[in-house]
Structures are given as structure tokens and as C-alpha cells.
Design an enzyme around this catalytic site. Structure first.
Site, short mmCIF file in Angstrom:
data_model
loop_
_atom_site.label_atom_id
_atom_site.label_comp_id
_atom_site.label_asym_id
_atom_site.label_seq_id
_atom_site.Cartn_x
_atom_site.Cartn_y
_atom_site.Cartn_z
N ASP A 48 0.83 -1.20 0.00
CA ASP A 48 0.00 0.00 0.00
C ASP A 48 0.87 1.26 0.00
O ASP A 48 0.36 2.37 -0.10
CB ASP A 48 -1.01 -0.01 1.16
CG ASP A 48 -0.36 -0.11 2.52
OD1 ASP A 48 0.88 -0.20 2.60
OD2 ASP A 48 -1.10 -0.09 3.53
N SER A 49 2.21 1.07 0.05
CA SER A 49 3.13 2.19 -0.18
C SER A 49 2.96 2.74 -1.59
O SER A 49 3.48 3.81 -1.90
CB SER A 49 4.59 1.74 0.04
OG SER A 49 4.86 0.58 -0.71
N ASP A 87 -1.04 -6.05 -0.39
CA ASP A 87 -1.50 -5.46 0.87
C ASP A 87 -3.01 -5.28 0.88
O ASP A 87 -3.58 -4.77 -0.10
CB ASP A 87 -0.87 -4.06 1.03
CG ASP A 87 0.30 -4.07 1.98
OD1 ASP A 87 0.37 -4.95 2.85
OD2 ASP A 87 1.15 -3.16 1.86
N GLU A 118 -1.90 -5.51 8.62
CA GLU A 118 -1.16 -4.97 9.75
C GLU A 118 -1.89 -5.21 11.07
O GLU A 118 -3.12 -5.12 11.12
CB GLU A 118 -0.96 -3.46 9.55
CG GLU A 118 -0.17 -3.12 8.30
CD GLU A 118 0.06 -1.62 8.13
OE1 GLU A 118 -0.33 -0.82 9.00
OE2 GLU A 118 0.64 -1.25 7.09
N GLU A 185 8.55 -4.14 11.09
CA GLU A 185 8.99 -2.84 10.57
C GLU A 185 9.33 -1.88 11.71
O GLU A 185 8.59 -1.77 12.71
CB GLU A 185 7.88 -2.22 9.71
CG GLU A 185 8.25 -0.83 9.20
CD GLU A 185 7.33 -0.29 8.12
OE1 GLU A 185 6.41 -1.00 7.68
OE2 GLU A 185 7.56 0.87 7.71
O1 KIV Z 1 3.52 -1.15 1.61
C1 KIV Z 1 4.71 -1.44 1.82
O2 KIV Z 1 5.62 -1.05 1.08
C2 KIV Z 1 5.02 -2.23 3.00
C3 KIV Z 1 6.45 -2.50 3.30
C4 KIV Z 1 7.05 -1.30 3.93
C5 KIV Z 1 6.63 -3.68 4.15
O3 KIV Z 1 4.13 -2.64 3.70
#
Ligand code: KIV
Length: 280
Positions: A48-49, A87, A118, A185
Site C-alpha cells: 500500500d506504499s 497489501d 497490519e 517494521e
Molecule cells: O507497503 C509497503 O511497502 C510495505 C512495506 C514497507 C513492508 O508494507
């Protein structure tokens, strides 16, 4: 030749057994997936980044299941060898197990082989429901960006004895709930190590020190495309942002100076066509 993974094989992969740490990287589209595949990484995370590094949002809390399904499908169309995890966006699993299963099904239909979510003990019911729907789940504890409002910012977690014990306990609880792996993390190295030593499934660290069973980095950080934030845990293996800007500047200068395109970069007309066009 990169190895083909599945969730049960990943779940058994502990570095303490003398195995190589797992390499995971995020990717959000087909070219990114092809690069990760050619590089031979073990897992691709459609994170989700994507919110921050691709879609221009400030927070991962802005992305929707439509966004994640769209980007997961783009990654899957590249048919990458690495195992694809997607995600679950914020808000898709916080409203209960059936919403969570529905969202997870959507990501699997888009091409994910597993989903990540999460949280710790508070997520056990949704994790069990998703696993019951035959979808492998990866956990994510420590600094969890979807909790940025609740945490009051992106802060390193587990710095106190109680905080560290809470994370070790969360890791154990997630493993008991059936996750095949856990992202850890933004925690001190000793906490990354303690969680890793405690749980039977592999931990994948980001800002969690060198003792986890694998590492993950964001595509744009690793390649030096993202410049706005430079967290301590990011190692930039290239400066593609600078290379891309210089290449594009050279292109714009060539266009303005009429150096681009040349004859060789253009389509020639037949003699007849050239003669007919003389009148113009
Ligand atoms: O969304 C993402 O990039 C992540 C990583 C930081 C593990 O969840």
C-alpha cells in the site's frame, strides 16, 4: 534461476536453519515486476506504499481496494516468478472478518498469491477467516503505517521493555493464528532478533536490523527514485531518479535544438510519394 515459492515452503524458511535470508521488494506495475523477476528476488509485495511512491498521497490510508486490485493485476500480468503478496488496504479488514475475506478474494482474483495485513492480537479473527477461505496471510507488526493517526506519526516501535514484549507476543499470536510470514517494521535490532527467534515462520524486516529471516525494501527507495524521505534503513543501490532526470533533460534539449529525431529515427517515403508531395 530464481526459485518458485509457495506459502507452505515460505512458512518453513527460517534463516537459523542455515538458509539464505529471503529478498522481498515492492512492485506496483508490470515493468517493476519484470525487473524484480529478472533480479531473482523471492517475493514481490504490491504494497500500500503505492499510495506514497506512485499515487502521490501523503499516507497509505488513502488507497482503496480498487487501487490495490488494479496494481496487483498489473504486476500479475507480467507473470513474475517471485511469490506475489498484496497489501489489504486500511479499512478493508477493520470492519470484520467477512469484509476482510471479500477484500482478500478480490486481491487473489487480481493475481495475488497471498495478502498482508497490519496488526497483532486484534487481527486474529480476520486472519483466521482469510486463512479459512484458503488464502495465505502475511502479518505486519512494529511500525505499521496504517496506524499513523493512532500512533501520532511514524515512530520506531518496541523501544521500551513492555513495548518489545508486546511485539514478541504479537509475533507469537500471529504465528499461532496461521500466518506464513511476518513483516517486522521499524523496531530496534534486538527486537527484530527476539521476534525472529520466537516465531516458527520467517520474519521479513524493514528497519528491523540484520537478524530477521528476510528483508524488504520499497522499489523506489532501493533504486533511488524516491527522494522526499530518506529513512536510515534504506540503502539506495542506484540513483535512477538522477539518471532519469538527466536523460529527460537531454531529450528536451535535443528536441529544442532539432537534433531529435534524425533521418534514421524517421520513416522514409517512397520516391513516388516524395514526388507527389513536392507540390506542398
Ligand atoms: O507497503 C509497503 O511497502 C510495505 C512495506 C514497507 C513492508 O508494507
Amino acid at each position: 534461476m530464481a526459485r518458485t515459492w509457495n506459502a507452505p515452503a515460505l512458512a518453513r524458511h527460517k534463516a537459523r536453519d542455515g538458509l539464505c535470508p529471503l529478498a522481498m521488494v515492492t512492485a506496483y506495475d508490470a515493468p517493476g515486476a519484470r525487473i524484480a523477476d529478472a533480479a531473482g528476488v523471492d517475493l514481490i509485495l504490491v504494497g500500500d506504499s503505492v499510495a506514497n511512491v506512485v499515487l502521490g498521497y501523503e499516507s497509505t490510508m488513502q488507497v482503496t481496494i480498487e487501487d490495490l486490485a488494479h496494481h496487483t493485476a498489473a504486476v500479475a500480468r507480467a507473470k513474475p516468478t517471485p511469490f506475489v503478496v498484496a497489501d489489504l488496504p486500511w479499512g478493508t479488514y477493520h470492519t470484520g472478518p467477512s469484509d476482510a475475506v471479500r477484500a482478500a478474494v478480490r486481491l487473489v482474483r487480481a493475481g495475488a498469491q497471498a495478502v498482508k495485513l497490519e496488526g497483532g492480537r486484534n487481527r486474529v479473527a480476520v486472519i483466521e477467516a482469510i486463512i479459512d477461505a484458503e488464502i495465505p496471510v502475511m502479518g505486519h507488526i512494529g511500525l505499521t503505517p496504517q496506524s499513523v493517526l493512532a500512533m501520532g506519526g511514524h515512530r520506531v516501535q518496541g523501544k521500551s521493555v513492555d513495548g518489545a514484549k508486546h511485539l514478541v507476543d504479537a509475533g507469537r499470536t500471529l504465528a499461532e493464528a496461521g500466518v506464513f510470514s511476518i513483516v517486522v517494521e521499524g523496531v530496534p535490532t534486538a527486537v527484530g532478533r527476539a521476534v525472529t527467534d520466537t516465531v516458527p515462520v520467517p520474519t521479513i524486516g524493514i528497519g528491523a536490523g540484520p537478524h530477521t529471516d528476510g528483508q524488504v525494501l520499497v522499489f523506489h527507495d532501493l533504486l533511488g527514485i524516491e527522494d522526499r524521505l530518506r529513512p536510515r534503513f534504506v540503502r539506495r543501490y542506484a540513483e535512477l531518479g538522477t539518471v532519469a532526470t538527466e536523460a529527460m533533460r537531454a531529450y528536451a534539449e535535443d528536441v529544442r535544438a532539432r537534433r531529435f529525431p534524425t533521418e534514421a529515427e524517421s520513416y522514409a517515403a517512397s520516391e513516388d510519394l516524395s514526388a507527389a508531395l513536392e507540390v506542398y
